[in-house]
Design a protein around this motif. Structure first.
Motif, PDB file in Angstrom:
ATOM      1  N   ARG A  51      -3.213   2.605 -10.629  1.00  0.00           N
ATOM      2  CA  ARG A  51      -4.565   2.783 -10.973  1.00  0.00           C
ATOM      3  C   ARG A  51      -4.554   2.529 -12.568  1.00  0.00           C
ATOM      4  NH1 ARG A  51      -5.201   7.875  -8.086  1.00  0.00           N
ATOM      5  NH2 ARG A  51      -5.695   7.273  -6.034  1.00  0.00           N
ATOM      6  N   ILE A 122      -5.518  -2.174   4.428  1.00  0.00           N
ATOM      7  CA  ILE A 122      -6.354  -1.891   3.004  1.00  0.00           C
ATOM      8  C   ILE A 122      -7.823  -2.425   3.538  1.00  0.00           C
ATOM      9  CG2 ILE A 122      -6.705  -2.888   0.970  1.00  0.00           C
ATOM     10  CD1 ILE A 122      -3.772  -3.469   0.881  1.00  0.00           C
ATOM     11  N   GLY A 128      -9.769   0.818  -0.904  1.00  0.00           N
ATOM     12  CA  GLY A 128      -9.022  -0.184  -1.142  1.00  0.00           C
ATOM     13  C   GLY A 128      -7.530   0.130  -1.718  1.00  0.00           C
ATOM     14  N   GLU A 129      -7.147   1.255  -1.501  1.00  0.00           N
ATOM     15  CA  GLU A 129      -5.844   2.018  -1.893  1.00  0.00           C
ATOM     16  C   GLU A 129      -5.025   2.201  -0.730  1.00  0.00           C
ATOM     17  OE1 GLU A 129      -6.892   5.072  -4.334  1.00  0.00           O
ATOM     18  OE2 GLU A 129      -7.117   4.064  -6.251  1.00  0.00           O
ATOM     19  N   PHE A 149      -9.992  -3.862 -10.399  1.00  0.00           N
ATOM     20  CA  PHE A 149     -11.398  -3.818 -10.598  1.00  0.00           C
ATOM     21  C   PHE A 149     -11.610  -4.530 -11.990  1.00  0.00           C
ATOM     22  CE2 PHE A 149     -11.180  -0.271  -7.895  1.00  0.00           C
ATOM     23  CZ  PHE A 149     -12.001  -0.518  -7.018  1.00  0.00           C
ATOM     24  N   THR A 150     -12.591  -5.832 -11.687  1.00  0.00           N
ATOM     25  CA  THR A 150     -12.766  -6.560 -13.192  1.00  0.00           C
ATOM     26  C   THR A 150     -14.386  -6.818 -13.417  1.00  0.00           C
ATOM     27  OG1 THR A 150     -12.572  -8.654 -11.975  1.00  0.00           O
ATOM     28  CG2 THR A 150     -10.497  -7.749 -13.053  1.00  0.00           C
ATOM     29  N   PRO A 153     -13.509  -5.659  -7.290  1.00  0.00           N
ATOM     30  CA  PRO A 153     -12.035  -5.787  -6.793  1.00  0.00           C
ATOM     31  C   PRO A 153     -11.911  -7.422  -6.887  1.00  0.00           C
ATOM     32  CG  PRO A 153     -13.478  -4.812  -5.029  1.00  0.00           C
ATOM     33  CD  PRO A 153     -14.366  -4.974  -6.391  1.00  0.00           C
ATOM     34  N   PHE A 156      -5.015  -7.373  -5.910  1.00  0.00           N
ATOM     35  CA  PHE A 156      -4.444  -6.014  -5.736  1.00  0.00           C
ATOM     36  C   PHE A 156      -3.190  -5.801  -6.544  1.00  0.00           C
ATOM     37  CE2 PHE A 156      -6.435  -6.249  -1.397  1.00  0.00           C
ATOM     38  CZ  PHE A 156      -7.039  -5.020  -1.392  1.00  0.00           C
TER      39      PHE A 156
END
Lengths: 621, 223
Positions: A51, A122, A128-129, A149-150, A153, A156
């Motif tokens: 993370r 997933i 999403g983790e 995250f940008t 998502p 990964f």
């Protein structure tokens, strides 16, 4: 004691085994918990580390740039900073964009993520983790996957720790002596060992085993590996197509090594106490059994009458004391035996028996007893002529014979009074015919002295004459004397009379006198009435007789004597004188006839008063 | 509420712009998820078949995407391309608004109050907005290639009024939309002064994970 010891040894051994087993179980459970906690903690750790990168703005910028070289170096940088073993960046549909394990492949983004099924999971997840155990390039990793995250998502981020020998060693280090083996299920060859702390020989044994998969989860089982017993516990981890199993094992032997030491000590104690027991037993045999046997042998000898037997036990303990007491007992018995023998000599065997057989107490009972007194005439004069030793020898010789005669007739010698013998018939044992036996004994005593005199005459020793008095009467028989010294004897008026009768023998010139009471009880013998007398100290007149023998017709002069005696009693003095004279002339040695002749003549001269009843008063003793 | 008032304003302006044209039409749209639930904040827009329709239509001067209590407001802002969007910061703390989206990449580093100048959106497509400081802060600016757009309310409903008659392709976009808005197009032929036409969209959604918002207390930490 040995059973207790042995029991204790086996009990301790068993308890040790149980305790070791339980200890191992506990340790394994604890190690399993540590293992699980480690995975959980590490998973959380990985997530956070992923993370961190996911929210790293610079990384987002780098990602937006689509510059994989930069992304790779950012991943490497993060991996090193986080001390992780692998980092990857994947597309949302599971294609590897770049990967620290294969830095050269980063431009080729067609590689699918190597852990199958992971991305489906997933997609199903809420965040999403994901955490997972996965295999990458034959190595097993604990992985965490988070979206980048940008801020949407867009990829990964994968981060992973290698699960390898180091991991196994570290886990093993948290639980001393616990062997950790990590296996993974492979499609082709079942369970494959990929990390272990076991030595290679044991590890290779483990790898091919089919029974690993049958081990129930989280339960301990004993399995044997290369001859060693291992308590084992299978702890499943991971999931999906290739789950893992951590096999936690403890060597029972190793665990028991401490108990083995204890067991050796116990065995030592056991053997030592065994030796001590044997020594004690030997010592007991020596100090108890042997003396007891000696005592037993001694007791047998004593029982057999060997009172002189002595036991020899040189011990200071109770047995030694017992031996001393035993010897004292032997002495006592020997003493008693001697006393008994002596008693038999000092008193007659019957009296000795009487004395020994019953409680000796003073006092007696009144019973009819025939007492026989025998005395040697002129003994005093005889003593003057002989040496004292000869007197004793002569006396003993006579007493021996006399005793023999008396015992033959069932009488007992009550005592020797100087040269006199006092014998009892009818006491202490109330045998019938006492009076007759006494009379018989008296006759035999006369016979005996005559025989003895034959020997004495030839030896040139003066011959002996005896007087015998026999009287039957009620007397007191019993133990007389003091409490410490007493005799079995008889006392009473009758005894004195017997003694008086014996004294009268000399007067009448006879060897033997019996009282009318005795004669009445011994009618089988022939008698000659001697007189009717009153002895000194006795008011009651008594008729006295001379026993003549078993044959009544022994003496032809008896009828004449009877006439003479009747005449004398009837005051027919002249007739009596006449008859006695005739008798005296016929038997000049008979002192009796002479005596009556003289007495009648004196009475004829001085006739007695009318109260005369023919009783002669003996003033002498 | 603010979003809907913006839309109302926008619609009013559009109306003024197109009022010269005779025969306006109305389009009612309804957007539901694949599970049949109404989808809010979906952008429904009608692309005219004849590009000439768009001639002379100007974009709005300025639209605001506010930042209040560490959230973007509104969540979805639809704009006609060429619109300037302002990102005023109503919080006392600084924000750092960024986008790495293809349609518009920009960054307004840490700032308070109103940024110096608005961001000009001239390329159609979605622009995901984030804040470098607060991971959970997220909003979208959807840049439409057509000035005829609206966003659905809580019931998943929206209306496009005063549309010039003609052929349109009506499309929908939503942050969870799987795929491109172009693939959602429905052809609609609008006749002047006719009864309102109804267009229904069922969205195929994609997972749209969100970074988790930290609790306001400091002890909560980052998850």
């Amino acid at each position: 004691m040995l059973i207790t010891q042995g029991g204790a040894y086996f009990a301790v051994s068993r308890v040790s085994q149980d305790s070791a087993r339980k200890q191992i179980d506990r340790d394994l459970v604890s190690t399993a918990r540590i293992f699980r906690n480690t995975l959980v903690r590490q998973g959380r750790d990985l997530l956070e580390k992923a993370r961190l990168l996911s929210s790293d703005f610079a990384f987002k910028q780098a990602f937006a740039s689509r510059d994989y070289g930069t992304m790779l170096s950012a991943l490497q940088n993060h991996r090193i900073r986080m001390q992780a073993d692998v980092m990857m960046l994947c597309t949302l549909d599971g294609h590897i964009l770049t990967d620290t394990l294969h830095p050269d492949d980063n431009d080729d983004s067609d590689g699918s993520f190597p852990v199958p099924g992971l991305f489906d999971r997933i997609m199903d997840s809420e965040t999403g983790e994901l955490q997972a155990i996965g295999q990458i390039d034959d190595a097993v990793y604990q992985l965490a996957i988070v979206p980048l995250f940008t801020p949407e998502p867009s990829a990964f981020i994968v981060i992973g720790f290698l699960i390898d020998e180091n991991f196994a060693r570290e886990l093993s280090a948290t639980a001393r002596d616990t062997e950790v083996s990590l296996l993974q299920k492979r499609q082709s060859s079942g369970w494959q060992l990929f990390a272990t702390t076991l030595p290679p020989t044991l590890a290779s044994d483990l790898s091919g085993r089919a029974d690993i998969s049958t081990l129930p989860s989280d339960q301990t089982r004993m399995i044997t590996q290369a001859g060693q017993q291992y308590i084992s516990m299978a702890v499943p981890f991971g999931s999906g197509a290739r789950p893992g199993t951590a096999l936690l094992q403890r060597s029972l032997d190793q665990q028991l090594s401490a108990y083995h030491a204890l067991s050796r000590v116990l065995l030592g104690i056991f053997l030592l106490s065994l030796l001590m027991s044997l020594a004690a037993a030997w010592f007991m045999a020596r100090s108890v059994v042997r003396p007891v046997k000696i005592l037993e042998r001694g007791a047998r000898k004593i029982a057999a009458g060997d009172f002189g037997h002595r036991v020899q036990i040189r011990q200071q303990d109770e047995l030694g004391q017992l031996a001393d007491t035993f010897n004292e007992m032997g002495s006592g018995l020997a003493e008693r035996d001697r006393v008994r023998n002596l008693l038999g000599k000092v008193v007659s065997p019957e009296i000795a028996e009487e004395l020994l057989s019953r409680q000796i107490e003073l006092g007696g009972e009144e019973r009819e007893v025939t007492v026989l007194f025998s005395d040697i005439r002129n003994f005093t004069g005889l003593c003057e002529k002989l040496a004292p030793g000869d007197v004793v020898r002569l006396l003993n010789s006579w007493f021996t014979r006399a005793n023999e005669v008396i015992e033959r007739h069932g009488g007992v010698v009550d005592k020797y009074i100087g040269d006199a013998v006092m014998a009892l018939f009818g006491a202490p044992l109330d045998k019938p015919g006492a009076a007759a036996r006494a009379v018989g004994a008296g006759l035999d005593l006369q016979q005996a002295i005559r025989q003895m005199n034959k020997g004495l005459i030839t030896a040139g020793t003066p011959s002996l004459n005896i007087g015998i008095g026999i009287h039957t009467s009620q007397v007191l028989a019993g133990n007389m004397g003091s409490a410490s010294r007493l005799n079995y004897t008889v006392i009473g008026d009758g005894v004195n009379l017997a003694s008086r009768l014996e004294s009268l023998c000399k007067y009448y010139g006879v060897e033997s006198i019996v009282s009318e009471d005795t004669r009445r009880q011994a009618p089988a013998y022939a008698y000659r009435e001697l007189d009717r007398v009153c002895v000194k100290g006795r008011q009651q007149p008594v008729t006295i007789y001379q026993p003549l023998g078993p044959d009544p017709a022994a003496d032809s002069s008896l009828p004449l004597y009877r006439q003479a005696l009747d005449a004398y009693r009837n005051r027919q003095w002249q007739r009596a004188i006449q008859l006695f004279t005739a008798l005296a002339e016929a038997a000049p040695t008979e002192r009796l006839y002479q005596l009556y002749l003289e007495r009648t003549q004196a009475l004829a001269k001085h006739p007695p008063d009318t109260g005369w009843n023919g009783v002669f008063q003996h003033a002498q003793k | 509420m603010k979003a809907s008032s913006n839309i109302a304003k926008f619609l009013a302006i559009s109306l003024m712009l197109v009022c010269v044209r005779a025969g306006a039409a109305t389009l009612n749209a309804e957007v539901v998820s694949s599970k049949g639930k109404p989808v809010r904040d979906a952008v429904v827009f009608a692309v005219p078949a004849d590009p000439a329709v768009l001639q002379g239509i100007q974009a709005q001067k300025q639209v605001d995407v506010d930042q209040v209590d560490k959230e973007f407001i509104p969540y979805v802002t639809a704009v006609y391309r060429g619109t300037d969007v302002n990102f005023p910061n109503s919080d006392k703390i600084r924000h750092h608004v960024y986008s790495f989206s293809e349609a518009k990449q920009f960054e307004i580093p840490l700032y308070t109050g109103a940024p110096e100048k608005p961001i000009h959106f001239d390329k159609p497509g979605e622009v995901a907005l984030g804040c470098n400081i607060h991971d959970w802060m997220k909003a979208y600016v959807f840049v439409c290639e057509s000035p005829f757009f609206t966003t659905t309310d809580a019931d998943g409903k929206a209306s496009l009024t005063d549309l010039p008659a003609g052929q349109y392709q009506v499309r929908v976009w939503h942050p969870t939309l799987r795929g491109k808005p172009e693939d959602t197009g429905q052809k609609v032929s609008l006749e002047a002064d006719s009864a309102p036409q109804i267009v229904q969209f069922t969205i195929r959604e994609k997972k749209l994970w969100k970074p988790w918002r930290a609790p306001t207390s400091t002890t909560g930490g980052y998850r």
